[in-house]
Design a protein around this motif. Structure first.
Motif, short mmCIF file in Angstrom:
data_model
loop_
_atom_site.label_atom_id
_atom_site.label_comp_id
_atom_site.label_asym_id
_atom_site.label_seq_id
_atom_site.Cartn_x
_atom_site.Cartn_y
_atom_site.Cartn_z
N TYR A 22 0.83 -1.21 0.00
CA TYR A 22 0.00 0.00 0.00
C TYR A 22 0.86 1.26 0.00
CZ TYR A 22 -4.77 -1.76 0.45
OH TYR A 22 -5.98 -2.34 0.20
N LEU A 23 1.91 1.24 0.80
CA LEU A 23 2.72 2.45 0.93
C LEU A 23 3.50 2.74 -0.36
CD1 LEU A 23 3.95 2.04 4.61
CD2 LEU A 23 2.11 3.51 3.75
N LEU A 24 4.02 1.70 -0.98
CA LEU A 24 4.77 1.93 -2.21
C LEU A 24 3.83 2.34 -3.35
CD1 LEU A 24 7.50 2.03 -3.54
CD2 LEU A 24 7.35 -0.43 -4.02
N ALA A 25 2.69 1.69 -3.44
CA ALA A 25 1.72 2.05 -4.49
C ALA A 25 1.27 3.49 -4.31
CB ALA A 25 0.53 1.10 -4.45
N TYR B 267 3.41 -5.32 -9.40
CA TYR B 267 3.70 -6.64 -9.96
C TYR B 267 3.81 -6.61 -11.47
CZ TYR B 267 3.12 -7.90 -5.18
OH TYR B 267 3.30 -7.97 -3.83
N VAL B 268 2.96 -5.79 -12.14
CA VAL B 268 3.08 -5.78 -13.60
C VAL B 268 4.26 -4.93 -14.07
CG1 VAL B 268 0.67 -6.36 -14.10
CG2 VAL B 268 1.31 -3.98 -13.89
N GLU B 269 4.67 -3.99 -13.26
CA GLU B 269 5.83 -3.16 -13.63
C GLU B 269 6.96 -3.36 -12.63
OE1 GLU B 269 6.22 -1.39 -16.32
OE2 GLU B 269 4.17 -1.56 -17.09
N LEU C 3 3.89 5.86 -5.53
CA LEU C 3 4.00 5.85 -6.99
C LEU C 3 2.72 6.33 -7.66
CD1 LEU C 3 5.84 2.40 -7.35
CD2 LEU C 3 6.83 4.69 -7.54
N LYS C 4 1.69 6.62 -6.84
CA LYS C 4 0.37 7.03 -7.36
C LYS C 4 -0.17 6.01 -8.35
CE LYS C 4 1.12 12.02 -6.82
NZ LYS C 4 2.48 12.00 -6.27
N GLN C 5 -0.05 4.77 -7.97
CA GLN C 5 -0.48 3.67 -8.84
C GLN C 5 -1.30 2.68 -8.03
OE1 GLN C 5 0.09 3.37 -12.04
NE2 GLN C 5 1.63 4.95 -12.36
N PRO C 6 -2.13 1.90 -8.70
CA PRO C 6 -2.79 0.80 -7.97
C PRO C 6 -1.76 -0.26 -7.57
CG PRO C 6 -3.31 0.68 -10.31
CD PRO C 6 -2.53 1.95 -10.12
N ARG C 7 -2.11 -1.06 -6.57
CA ARG C 7 -1.13 -2.03 -6.07
C ARG C 7 -0.65 -3.00 -7.14
NH1 ARG C 7 -2.77 -5.31 -1.11
NH2 ARG C 7 -4.87 -4.93 -1.87
N VAL C 8 -1.54 -3.33 -8.09
CA VAL C 8 -1.18 -4.32 -9.11
C VAL C 8 0.03 -3.83 -9.94
CG1 VAL C 8 -2.86 -3.41 -10.77
CG2 VAL C 8 -2.13 -5.79 -10.94
#
Ligand code: GLN
Length: 292
Positions: free
Chosen positions: A36-39, A50-52, A42-47
Motif C-alpha cells: 500500500y505504501l509503495l503504491a 507486480y506488472v511493472e 507511486l500514485k499507482q494501484p497495487r497491481v
C-alpha cells in the motif's frame, strides 16, 4: 548517507526491502502495508507493483518510502499514512481525528439500504466520524436526505470533505453536536449509528494501531453499552413512530442491545452477522403509539 540508497533499484527490490523491514519491525501483515505504501508513493494501484516490477526507482523515492515505512513500523495505521480508505462505493479521506471505517460497517450500511428502499426519506447518522455511513447512503440512494452529527469537529472536517468529493453535499447536512441535540427535526424515518462500544478491558487490549485513533470514537464506558442506553431511551425525540433504528454493536452486544430495544418500545428486532459470523448489526422498528 546509506550507500545502497544512492542508486536506482527496481520496484520489486524496493518492495522486498519494505516487506523485510516491516517484518523485522514486527508489523503484522507486512506485505500488505509495504504494498500500500509503495503504491501510494507511486500514485499507482497495487497491481502496478507486480506488472511493472522491473521499473526503476531513484534514491529520492526510496528515501520517501523509508520515511513511510518508519512511521508504519511505529504502528501508525496504514490508512492514516496514505490518507484514504475505500468504503462501499466511495473513497474517503481519513486521518488522525476520525475513526478509520471498518469493513463491518459496510454491512451496517447494507442493512439500512436493503431495509429502507429507494423512496425519498430522511435518515439520521449519529456519530458520523469520517462520514462513511452518511456519504455512502447518500451516494447509493439519490432520493434520500441525510443528517449526520458528530461531537468532534475534526471528524466533521473529514466528513464534509468526503461529502463534497462524492458529490452529495447537497443531501447530507452535518451538525456539530452531541448525539442529536440541535438537530431540530423529529421525524426521521431511519436512525443509524455505529457508536463507541468498547469496554475498558477491550480498549486496553487493542492493537497498537488503534491508539492512533480518537479514544472518544471507541470508548463506550465500563460495560461498552453507554451509548446504546442513551440512544435507545431518547431516540423518540428524533425518530418517527414506525421508523427503524440500525445499530452496529460489539461482538457480544447484540443480545443486551436487543433487550434494551425490546423494553424500549421496539418491535421486529433482528440481527445480521458480519464476515466472522458475529451478530454485528441490530435493527428494530419503533412501535406506533396506540392512543386510547
Ligand atoms: N460512523 C463512523 C464509522 O462507522 C464513526 C464511528 C465512531 O466514531 N464511533 O466508522
Amino acid at each position: 548517507m546509506n550507500a545502497v540508497m544512492e542508486q536506482n533499484i527496481t520496484v520489486r527490490e524496493c518492495l522486498q526491502n519494505g516487506i523485510r523491514f516491516l517484518k523485522a519491525s514486527g508489523v503484522p501483515e507486512a506485505r500488505i502495508s509495504a504494498e500500500y505504501l509503495l503504491a501510494y508513493l507511486l500514485k499507482q494501484p497495487r497491481v502496478f507493483l507486480y506488472v511493472e516490477s522491473s521499473a526503476q526507482l531513484g534514491p529520492e523515492l526510496q528515501d520517501e518510502y523509508q520515511r513511510l515505512l518508519d512511521r508504519r513500523a511505529r504502528r501508525v495505521p496504514v490508512q492514516y499514512l496514505v490518507g484514504t480508505v475505500p468504503f462501499r462505493n466511495t473513497t474517503l479521506h481519513v486521518g488522525p481525528g476520525c475513526l478509520i471505517p471498518r469493513p463491518e460497517t459496510e454491512i451496517l450500511a447494507d442493512v439500512v439500504l436493503r431495509t429502507l428502499g429507494p423512496e425519498p426519506i430522511r435518515v439520521l447518522d449519529v456519530g458520523t466520524g469520517s462520514g462513511n455511513i452518511a456519504v455512502s447512503l447518500a451516494v447509493e440512494r439519490p432520493a434520500w436526505h441525510v443528517v449526520a452529527t458528530d461531537v468532534s469537529r475534526s471528524a466533521l472536517r473529514y466528513a464534509e470533505q468526503n461529502a463534497i468529493e462524492n458529490g452529495v453535499e447537497n443531501r447530507v447536512r452535518f451538525v456539530h453536536t452531541d448525539l442529536w441535540a440541535h438537530v431540530q427535526t423529529d421525524a426521521f424515518d431511519g436512525f443509524i449509528s455505529n457508536p463507541p462500544y468498547l469496554n475498558e478491558r477491550e480498549l486496553a487490549a487493542l492493537e497498537p494501531e488503534v491508539s492512533f485513533e480518537p479514544e472518544e470514537a471507541l470508548w463506550g464506558s465500563s460495560d461498552g453499552l453507554y451509548f446504546y442506553r442513551k440512544m435507545i431511551s431518547g431516540v423518540r425525540e428524533v425518530l418517527r413512530p414506525g421508523g427503524t433504528v440500525f445499530l452496529e454493536v460489539g461482538f457480544d452486544q447484540a443480545d443486551p442491545v436487543s433487550d434494551l430495544l425490546r423494553t424500549g418500545g421496539f418491535q421486529r428486532i433482528s440481527a445480521v452477522r458480519d464476515y466472522a459470523g458475529v451478530k454485528r448489526v441490530v435493527s428494530a422498528q419503533l412501535k406506533e403509539v396506540s392512543r386510547g
